[in-house]
Design a protein around this motif. Structure first.
Motif, PDB file in Angstrom:
ATOM      1  N   GLY A 102       0.798  -1.223   0.000  1.00 30.90           N
ATOM      2  CA  GLY A 102       0.000   0.000   0.000  1.00 30.90           C
ATOM      3  C   GLY A 102       0.823   1.261   0.000  1.00 30.90           C
ATOM      4  N   ILE A 103       2.050   1.176  -0.485  1.00 30.26           N
ATOM      5  CA  ILE A 103       2.926   2.348  -0.549  1.00 30.26           C
ATOM      6  C   ILE A 103       2.515   3.203  -1.746  1.00 30.26           C
ATOM      7  CG2 ILE A 103       5.303   3.124  -0.918  1.00 30.26           C
ATOM      8  CD1 ILE A 103       6.196   0.586   0.577  1.00 30.26           C
ATOM      9  N   ALA A 104       2.398   4.504  -1.529  1.00 32.06           N
ATOM     10  CA  ALA A 104       1.993   5.426  -2.592  1.00 32.06           C
ATOM     11  C   ALA A 104       3.018   6.534  -2.697  1.00 32.06           C
ATOM     12  CB  ALA A 104       0.603   5.987  -2.300  1.00 32.06           C
ATOM     13  N   ASN A 105       4.162   6.211  -3.271  1.00 35.46           N
ATOM     14  CA  ASN A 105       5.258   7.188  -3.324  1.00 35.46           C
ATOM     15  C   ASN A 105       5.541   7.695  -4.734  1.00 35.46           C
ATOM     16  OD1 ASN A 105       6.298   4.815  -4.285  1.00 35.46           O
ATOM     17  ND2 ASN A 105       8.114   4.798  -2.976  1.00 35.46           N
ATOM     18  N   ASP A 106       4.646   7.406  -5.672  1.00 31.31           N
ATOM     19  CA  ASP A 106       4.739   8.004  -6.997  1.00 31.31           C
ATOM     20  C   ASP A 106       3.331   8.053  -7.585  1.00 31.31           C
ATOM     21  OD1 ASP A 106       4.188   5.410  -7.810  1.00 31.31           O
ATOM     22  OD2 ASP A 106       6.133   5.065  -8.764  1.00 31.31           O
ATOM     23  N   LEU A 107       3.201   8.599  -8.780  1.00 34.72           N
ATOM     24  CA  LEU A 107       1.881   8.778  -9.374  1.00 34.72           C
ATOM     25  C   LEU A 107       1.170   7.451  -9.593  1.00 34.72           C
ATOM     26  CD1 LEU A 107      -0.351  10.413 -10.719  1.00 34.72           C
ATOM     27  CD2 LEU A 107       1.008  10.433 -12.823  1.00 34.72           C
ATOM     28  N   LEU A 108       1.886   6.454 -10.103  1.00 34.90           N
ATOM     29  CA  LEU A 108       1.234   5.197 -10.453  1.00 34.90           C
ATOM     30  C   LEU A 108       0.708   4.460  -9.228  1.00 34.90           C
ATOM     31  CD1 LEU A 108       0.402   3.218 -12.605  1.00 34.90           C
ATOM     32  CD2 LEU A 108       2.709   2.246 -12.581  1.00 34.90           C
ATOM     33  N   THR A 109       1.511   4.328  -8.186  1.00 34.39           N
ATOM     34  CA  THR A 109       1.046   3.614  -6.991  1.00 34.39           C
ATOM     35  C   THR A 109      -0.065   4.384  -6.275  1.00 34.39           C
ATOM     36  OG1 THR A 109       2.905   4.598  -5.765  1.00 34.39           O
ATOM     37  CG2 THR A 109       3.195   2.357  -6.604  1.00 34.39           C
ATOM     38  N   THR A 110      -0.001   5.709  -6.303  1.00 42.09           N
ATOM     39  CA  THR A 110      -1.060   6.506  -5.697  1.00 42.09           C
ATOM     40  C   THR A 110      -2.359   6.336  -6.460  1.00 42.09           C
ATOM     41  OG1 THR A 110       0.588   8.133  -4.991  1.00 42.09           O
ATOM     42  CG2 THR A 110      -1.711   8.836  -4.977  1.00 42.09           C
ATOM     43  N   LEU A 111      -2.273   6.306  -7.777  1.00 42.54           N
ATOM     44  CA  LEU A 111      -3.456   6.119  -8.613  1.00 42.54           C
ATOM     45  C   LEU A 111      -4.136   4.781  -8.314  1.00 42.54           C
ATOM     46  CD1 LEU A 111      -3.570   6.840 -12.417  1.00 42.54           C
ATOM     47  CD2 LEU A 111      -4.514   4.730 -11.534  1.00 42.54           C
ATOM     48  N   VAL A 112      -3.340   3.721  -8.144  1.00 42.13           N
ATOM     49  CA  VAL A 112      -3.902   2.398  -7.869  1.00 42.13           C
ATOM     50  C   VAL A 112      -4.680   2.417  -6.556  1.00 42.13           C
ATOM     51  CG1 VAL A 112      -3.343  -0.004  -7.326  1.00 42.13           C
ATOM     52  CG2 VAL A 112      -2.213   1.136  -9.236  1.00 42.13           C
ATOM     53  N   LEU A 113      -4.165   3.102  -5.545  1.00 47.21           N
ATOM     54  CA  LEU A 113      -4.878   3.184  -4.272  1.00 47.21           C
ATOM     55  C   LEU A 113      -6.154   3.999  -4.390  1.00 47.21           C
ATOM     56  CD1 LEU A 113      -2.123   3.711  -1.540  1.00 47.21           C
ATOM     57  CD2 LEU A 113      -3.333   1.617  -2.139  1.00 47.21           C
ATOM     58  N   ALA A 114      -6.170   4.975  -5.303  1.00 47.70           N
ATOM     59  CA  ALA A 114      -7.295   5.908  -5.381  1.00 47.70           C
ATOM     60  C   ALA A 114      -8.415   5.438  -6.300  1.00 47.70           C
ATOM     61  CB  ALA A 114      -6.799   7.275  -5.852  1.00 47.70           C
ATOM     62  N   THR A 115      -8.163   4.437  -7.148  1.00 47.67           N
ATOM     63  CA  THR A 115      -9.170   4.060  -8.140  1.00 47.67           C
ATOM     64  C   THR A 115     -10.090   2.963  -7.634  1.00 47.67           C
ATOM     65  OG1 THR A 115      -9.481   3.507 -10.470  1.00 47.67           O
ATOM     66  CG2 THR A 115      -7.811   2.239  -9.283  1.00 47.67           C
ATOM     67  N   ASP A 116     -11.318   2.965  -8.166  1.00 45.90           N
ATOM     68  CA  ASP A 116     -12.214   1.843  -7.935  1.00 45.90           C
ATOM     69  C   ASP A 116     -12.362   0.997  -9.199  1.00 45.90           C
ATOM     70  OD1 ASP A 116     -13.722   3.495  -9.528  1.00 45.90           O
ATOM     71  OD2 ASP A 116     -15.421   3.657  -8.171  1.00 45.90           O
TER      72      ASP A 116
END
Length: 402
Positions: A102-116
């Motif tokens: 669940g690490i969100a340290n760049d755009l791609l990983t943050t996007l994955v956490l934010a999308t449904d």
């Protein structure tokens, strides 16, 4: 592969040598009618240039988490809501590990956490890295959370090894992306959908109408076909293309719409998404009305009620499973619940059109579905295409349970 037509796909490109295949994957997805936006990690940029993927996708490549050019500098939220599918190819061992934690340290990983949206990974790494217990544990954890893994495949690798770890080829990945949208929950079901506004003539030049664009009804028709239904779409005047494999009937007035719906019966499911005018002028002038210098500043129109399309169809002896829409500007759930009972519906979809981000002509929606027991199910704000697919799945479950 027609299932990719008009789908919105975010392609994430991780930092592996297999990134060269991402260029071909963009082409394959677009060949099938998908719209593709590319997000690259810092490592991905070392293997293929953003300019290449921009040229192939037709859109600027997204690189940074905080993008000053994005609306409110929240590019990850915009993309998260926009996407129907997030496909990361290549997905490196490092990227899989960060996603698993669940690490969100760049755009791609943050996007994955934010999308449904559905998320899928195409692993690509050395065979020893793929076999490592940590990678295998991460892969299992990600799948338990609903993330799909496409591959990896076996074969020769850039390092000279042979074994599991190769990223699948572009054709295979495009086919698997299409399979994400294959839901045959309505195979053979006859579905009637109304969409758009109606127009009620005042004279040969003027008419009364509303702000409905028809986007939600058309998205539902597309999602229903995707689910295997036989779809008839009765639409008021809109400027939208007909979804593939949908029988479309164009109408103008509320009475036209009722006649077209009755001619399309019987149906198994009715979804009344149209914004039908409740009233029409009692008399339609034969010629254009002129200003009367003796009438002051006003014009008096005597209005009469239009037929209630939804109540009429839901009251038939061969009534379909009936789903209505309640577009309200206040007391949303109270008014929707009342409409559910008054019109003898199975479900009603409540939509707050006072909110401009989810109201008429918007690209997104947020809804609450109410059933006969007045139980409420909320669907969070996202694109109308995604809301439509979620709603079709929900309706299919309730229809089959009945």
């Amino acid at each position: 592969m027609q299932r990719l037509y008009r789908k919105r796909i975010v392609l994430g490109v991780g930092g592996g040598i297999a990134a060269y295949k991402s260029a071909e994957l963009v082409r394959r997805l677009r060949d099938q009618g998908a719209e593709v936006r590319v997000v690259m990690t810092q490592g991905g940029r070392e293997f293929i240039t953003p300019l290449t993927l921009q040229a192939l996708s037709g859109h600027p490549v997204h690189l940074d988490l905080l993008d000053a050019a994005a609306e409110a500098a929240m590019g990850h939220i915009e993309l998260a809501r926009w996407a129907d599918l997030v496909l990361i190819a290549p997905a490196t061992a490092d990227l899989m590990a960060r996603l698993a934690q669940g690490i969100a340290n760049d755009l791609l990983t943050t996007l994955v956490l934010a999308t449904d949206a559905q998320v899928a990974l195409a692993p690509a790494m050395n065979q020893a890295m793929w076999r490592d217990p940590a990678t295998q544990a991460n892969a299992e954890l990600l799948q338990q959370r609903g993330i799909r893994l496409f591959g990896p495949g076996a074969g020769s690798q850039a390092c000279g090894d042979i074994g599991m770890g190769r990223m699948l080829e572009a054709d295979d990945l495009a086919q698997r992306a299409a399979d994400c949208f294959q839901r045959n929950v309505l195979d053979g079901v006859r579905l009637l959908i109304t969409a758009g506004p109606t127009q009620e003539n005042i004279d040969p030049v003027r008419y009364i109408t509303n702000h409905s664009s028809g986007k939600m009804g058309f998205a539902l028709a597309e999602a229903a076909v995707e689910a295997g239904a036989q779809v008839t779409l009765v639409s008021g005047p809109v400027f939208l293309p007909t979804p593939d494999r949908v029988q479309r009937i164009d109408v103008v007035s509320a009475r036209d719409m009722l006649a077209a719906c009755e001619a399309s019966m019987p149906a198994d499911i009715l979804i009344a998404a149209a914004a039908v005018a409740d009233y029409r002028p009692e008399v339609v002038a034969a010629h254009k009305l002129k200003k009367d210098p003796n009438s002051g500043d006003g014009l008096y129109l005597q209005m009469v009620r239009n037929p209630d399309i939804l109540a009429t169809l839901a009251g038939r002896p061969d009534r379909p499973f009936s789903v209505g829409f309640a577009a309200e500007t206040e007391n949303l759930l109270e008014y929707a619940s009342g409409k559910l009972k008054a019109k003898n519906l199975d479900l009603i979809v409540a939509n707050d059109v006072a909110n401009p981000s989810i109201g008429f002509n918007s690209e997104e929606n947020a809804i609450t579905v109410i059933d006969r027991q007045l139980r409420q199910t909320a669907f969070a704000q996202t694109s109308k295409g995604k809301i439509a697919r979620q709603l079709i799945t929900f309706i299919a479950d309730r229809y089959q349970a009945r």
